[in-house]
Write a protein that holds these residues in place. Sequence first.
Motif, PDB file in Angstrom:
ATOM      1  N   THR A  19       0.869  -1.252   0.171  1.00 27.30           N
ATOM      2  CA  THR A  19      -0.091   0.145   0.055  1.00 27.30           C
ATOM      3  C   THR A  19       0.742   1.301   0.121  1.00 27.30           C
ATOM      4  OG1 THR A  19      -1.736  -1.245   1.016  1.00 27.30           O
ATOM      5  CG2 THR A  19      -1.791   1.376   1.275  1.00 27.30           C
ATOM      6  N   PHE A  20       1.989   1.107   0.890  1.00 27.83           N
ATOM      7  CA  PHE A  20       2.842   2.258   0.785  1.00 27.83           C
ATOM      8  C   PHE A  20       3.370   2.585  -0.669  1.00 27.83           C
ATOM      9  CE2 PHE A  20       7.059   3.970   0.980  1.00 27.83           C
ATOM     10  CZ  PHE A  20       6.991   5.145   1.653  1.00 27.83           C
ATOM     11  N   TYR A  21       4.120   1.716  -1.079  1.00 29.22           N
ATOM     12  CA  TYR A  21       4.344   1.711  -2.407  1.00 29.22           C
ATOM     13  C   TYR A  21       3.343   2.116  -3.681  1.00 29.22           C
ATOM     14  CZ  TYR A  21       8.861   0.210  -0.681  1.00 29.22           C
ATOM     15  OH  TYR A  21       9.939   0.060   0.225  1.00 29.22           O
ATOM     16  N   ASN A  22       2.202   1.707  -3.372  1.00 31.14           N
ATOM     17  CA  ASN A  22       1.096   2.297  -4.320  1.00 31.14           C
ATOM     18  C   ASN A  22       0.677   3.546  -4.030  1.00 31.14           C
ATOM     19  OD1 ASN A  22       0.665  -0.131  -5.724  1.00 31.14           O
ATOM     20  ND2 ASN A  22      -1.103  -0.832  -4.074  1.00 31.14           N
ATOM     21  N   LEU A  23       0.820   4.143  -2.661  1.00 32.80           N
ATOM     22  CA  LEU A  23       0.707   5.687  -2.808  1.00 32.80           C
ATOM     23  C   LEU A  23       1.842   6.165  -3.182  1.00 32.80           C
ATOM     24  CD1 LEU A  23       0.142   5.247   1.439  1.00 32.80           C
ATOM     25  CD2 LEU A  23      -1.288   6.186  -0.352  1.00 32.80           C
ATOM     26  N   ILE A  24       3.147   5.981  -3.230  1.00 34.77           N
ATOM     27  CA  ILE A  24       4.140   6.697  -3.765  1.00 34.77           C
ATOM     28  C   ILE A  24       3.798   6.720  -5.522  1.00 34.77           C
ATOM     29  CG2 ILE A  24       6.402   6.346  -4.955  1.00 34.77           C
ATOM     30  CD1 ILE A  24       7.067   5.329  -2.102  1.00 34.77           C
ATOM     31  N   LYS A  25       3.416   5.508  -5.979  1.00 35.54           N
ATOM     32  CA  LYS A  25       2.876   5.602  -7.359  1.00 35.54           C
ATOM     33  C   LYS A  25       1.765   6.821  -7.603  1.00 35.54           C
ATOM     34  CE  LYS A  25       4.174   0.765  -8.545  1.00 35.54           C
ATOM     35  NZ  LYS A  25       3.377  -0.558  -8.696  1.00 35.54           N
ATOM     36  N   ALA A  26       1.019   6.901  -6.574  1.00 35.26           N
ATOM     37  CA  ALA A  26      -0.312   8.033  -6.927  1.00 35.26           C
ATOM     38  C   ALA A  26       0.203   9.197  -6.401  1.00 35.26           C
ATOM     39  CB  ALA A  26      -1.350   7.039  -5.932  1.00 35.26           C
ATOM     40  N   GLY A  27       1.380   9.276  -5.974  1.00 35.66           N
ATOM     41  CA  GLY A  27       1.640  10.880  -5.554  1.00 35.66           C
ATOM     42  C   GLY A  27       1.116  11.182  -4.269  1.00 35.66           C
ATOM     43  N   LYS A  28       0.935  10.088  -3.508  1.00 31.58           N
ATOM     44  CA  LYS A  28       0.145  10.344  -2.237  1.00 31.58           C
ATOM     45  C   LYS A  28       0.916   9.936  -0.883  1.00 31.58           C
ATOM     46  CE  LYS A  28      -4.381  10.600  -4.401  1.00 31.58           C
ATOM     47  NZ  LYS A  28      -5.570  10.256  -4.060  1.00 31.58           N
ATOM     48  N   ALA A  29       1.986   9.717  -1.202  1.00 26.34           N
ATOM     49  CA  ALA A  29       2.774   9.099   0.049  1.00 26.34           C
ATOM     50  C   ALA A  29       3.268  10.187   0.990  1.00 26.34           C
ATOM     51  CB  ALA A  29       4.064   8.284  -0.477  1.00 26.34           C
ATOM     52  N   LEU A  47       2.653  13.819   9.940  1.00 30.94           N
ATOM     53  CA  LEU A  47       1.660  14.633  10.133  1.00 30.94           C
ATOM     54  C   LEU A  47       1.042  15.381   8.777  1.00 30.94           C
ATOM     55  CD1 LEU A  47      -0.218  15.797  12.362  1.00 30.94           C
ATOM     56  CD2 LEU A  47       1.494  17.536  12.577  1.00 30.94           C
ATOM     57  N   GLU A  48       1.769  15.899   8.115  1.00 34.79           N
ATOM     58  CA  GLU A  48       1.425  16.464   6.661  1.00 34.79           C
ATOM     59  C   GLU A  48       0.679  15.399   6.000  1.00 34.79           C
ATOM     60  OE1 GLU A  48       4.825  17.870   4.847  1.00 34.79           O
ATOM     61  OE2 GLU A  48       5.393  19.351   6.165  1.00 34.79           O
ATOM     62  N   TRP A  49       1.218  14.030   5.978  1.00 35.71           N
ATOM     63  CA  TRP A  49       0.532  13.124   5.279  1.00 35.71           C
ATOM     64  C   TRP A  49      -0.782  12.983   5.762  1.00 35.71           C
ATOM     65  CZ3 TRP A  49      -1.223   8.272   6.935  1.00 35.71           C
ATOM     66  CH2 TRP A  49      -1.616   7.486   5.756  1.00 35.71           C
ATOM     67  N   LEU A  50      -1.123  12.765   7.186  1.00 40.81           N
ATOM     68  CA  LEU A  50      -2.353  12.357   7.735  1.00 40.81           C
ATOM     69  C   LEU A  50      -3.052  13.771   7.377  1.00 40.81           C
ATOM     70  CD1 LEU A  50      -3.630  10.639   9.712  1.00 40.81           C
ATOM     71  CD2 LEU A  50      -2.761  11.769  11.522  1.00 40.81           C
ATOM     72  N   ARG A  51      -2.712  14.895   7.681  1.00 34.14           N
ATOM     73  CA  ARG A  51      -3.606  16.026   7.425  1.00 34.14           C
ATOM     74  C   ARG A  51      -4.288  16.094   5.947  1.00 34.14           C
ATOM     75  NH1 ARG A  51      -0.312  20.564  10.904  1.00 34.14           N
ATOM     76  NH2 ARG A  51      -1.246  19.966  12.994  1.00 34.14           N
ATOM     77  N   ALA A  52      -3.260  15.741   4.901  1.00 34.09           N
ATOM     78  CA  ALA A  52      -3.617  15.593   3.655  1.00 34.09           C
ATOM     79  C   ALA A  52      -4.766  14.587   3.146  1.00 34.09           C
ATOM     80  CB  ALA A  52      -2.539  15.342   2.478  1.00 34.09           C
ATOM     81  N   CYS A  53      -4.663  13.544   3.899  1.00 29.38           N
ATOM     82  CA  CYS A  53      -5.625  12.502   4.050  1.00 29.38           C
ATOM     83  C   CYS A  53      -6.977  12.798   4.537  1.00 29.38           C
ATOM     84  CB  CYS A  53      -5.159  11.141   4.817  1.00 29.38           C
ATOM     85  SG  CYS A  53      -3.678  10.317   3.926  1.00 29.38           S
ATOM     86  N   GLU A  54      -6.772  13.606   5.595  1.00 31.38           N
ATOM     87  CA  GLU A  54      -8.127  14.183   6.253  1.00 31.38           C
ATOM     88  C   GLU A  54      -9.031  15.170   5.468  1.00 31.38           C
ATOM     89  OE1 GLU A  54      -6.609  15.580   9.998  1.00 31.38           O
ATOM     90  OE2 GLU A  54      -6.785  13.607  10.871  1.00 31.38           O
ATOM     91  N   ALA A  55      -8.061  16.074   4.813  1.00 33.40           N
ATOM     92  CA  ALA A  55      -8.620  17.061   3.730  1.00 33.40           C
ATOM     93  C   ALA A  55      -9.152  16.392   2.488  1.00 33.40           C
ATOM     94  CB  ALA A  55      -7.675  17.983   3.465  1.00 33.40           C
ATOM     95  N   GLU A  56      -8.693  15.318   2.190  1.00 32.34           N
ATOM     96  CA  GLU A  56      -9.255  14.723   0.622  1.00 32.34           C
ATOM     97  C   GLU A  56     -10.384  13.858   1.208  1.00 32.34           C
ATOM     98  OE1 GLU A  56      -7.691  10.926  -2.409  1.00 32.34           O
ATOM     99  OE2 GLU A  56      -6.272  12.085  -1.113  1.00 32.34           O
ATOM    100  N   SER A  57     -10.466  13.487   2.414  1.00 36.01           N
ATOM    101  CA  SER A  57     -11.569  12.502   2.846  1.00 36.01           C
ATOM    102  C   SER A  57     -12.745  13.476   3.017  1.00 36.01           C
ATOM    103  CB  SER A  57     -11.363  11.786   4.343  1.00 36.01           C
ATOM    104  OG  SER A  57     -12.395  11.239   4.648  1.00 36.01           O
ATOM    105  N   ALA A  58     -12.664  14.688   3.740  1.00 38.15           N
ATOM    106  CA  ALA A  58     -13.621  15.685   3.855  1.00 38.15           C
ATOM    107  C   ALA A  58     -14.163  16.162   2.499  1.00 38.15           C
ATOM    108  CB  ALA A  58     -12.976  16.594   4.674  1.00 38.15           C
ATOM    109  N   SER A  59     -13.255  16.372   1.575  1.00 36.90           N
ATOM    110  CA  SER A  59     -13.614  16.889   0.036  1.00 36.90           C
ATOM    111  C   SER A  59     -14.531  15.897  -0.499  1.00 36.90           C
ATOM    112  CB  SER A  59     -12.348  16.937  -0.778  1.00 36.90           C
ATOM    113  OG  SER A  59     -12.673  17.423  -1.831  1.00 36.90           O
ATOM    114  N   ARG A  60     -14.077  14.678  -0.405  1.00 42.17           N
ATOM    115  CA  ARG A  60     -14.903  13.472  -1.008  1.00 42.17           C
ATOM    116  C   ARG A  60     -16.294  13.323  -0.315  1.00 42.17           C
ATOM    117  NH1 ARG A  60     -12.000   8.638   0.001  1.00 42.17           N
ATOM    118  NH2 ARG A  60     -10.115   9.684   0.130  1.00 42.17           N
ATOM    119  N   THR A  61     -16.398  13.576   1.222  1.00 40.66           N
ATOM    120  CA  THR A  61     -17.585  13.672   1.778  1.00 40.66           C
ATOM    121  C   THR A  61     -18.536  14.664   1.465  1.00 40.66           C
ATOM    122  OG1 THR A  61     -16.436  12.791   3.691  1.00 40.66           O
ATOM    123  CG2 THR A  61     -18.538  13.763   4.208  1.00 40.66           C
TER     124      THR A  61
END
Length: 65
Positions: A19-29, A47-61
């Motif tokens: 999953t980590f390497y898939n995140l790298i390929k997607a530019g989201k690691a 922490l930056e990664w976690l905040r970006a994940c939260e922001a993306e999730s909020a956007s999708r919601t």
Amino acid sequence: MQVWTIPEWCAHRKISRATFYNLIKAGKAPRTMKFGNSVRISAEADLEWLRACEAESASRTKEAA
């Protein structure tokens, strides 16, 4: 400051290395840094990664509403 190897970070975040390497390929690691032959992830990058994940999730919601 906490610094993890890739396997340590994956265990910390409870994701597989695949999953980590898939995140790298997607530019989201998280940002990484090299020390010789070793790759590390800092607590700040985590922490930056976690905040970006939260922001993306909020956007999708919002889009789904």
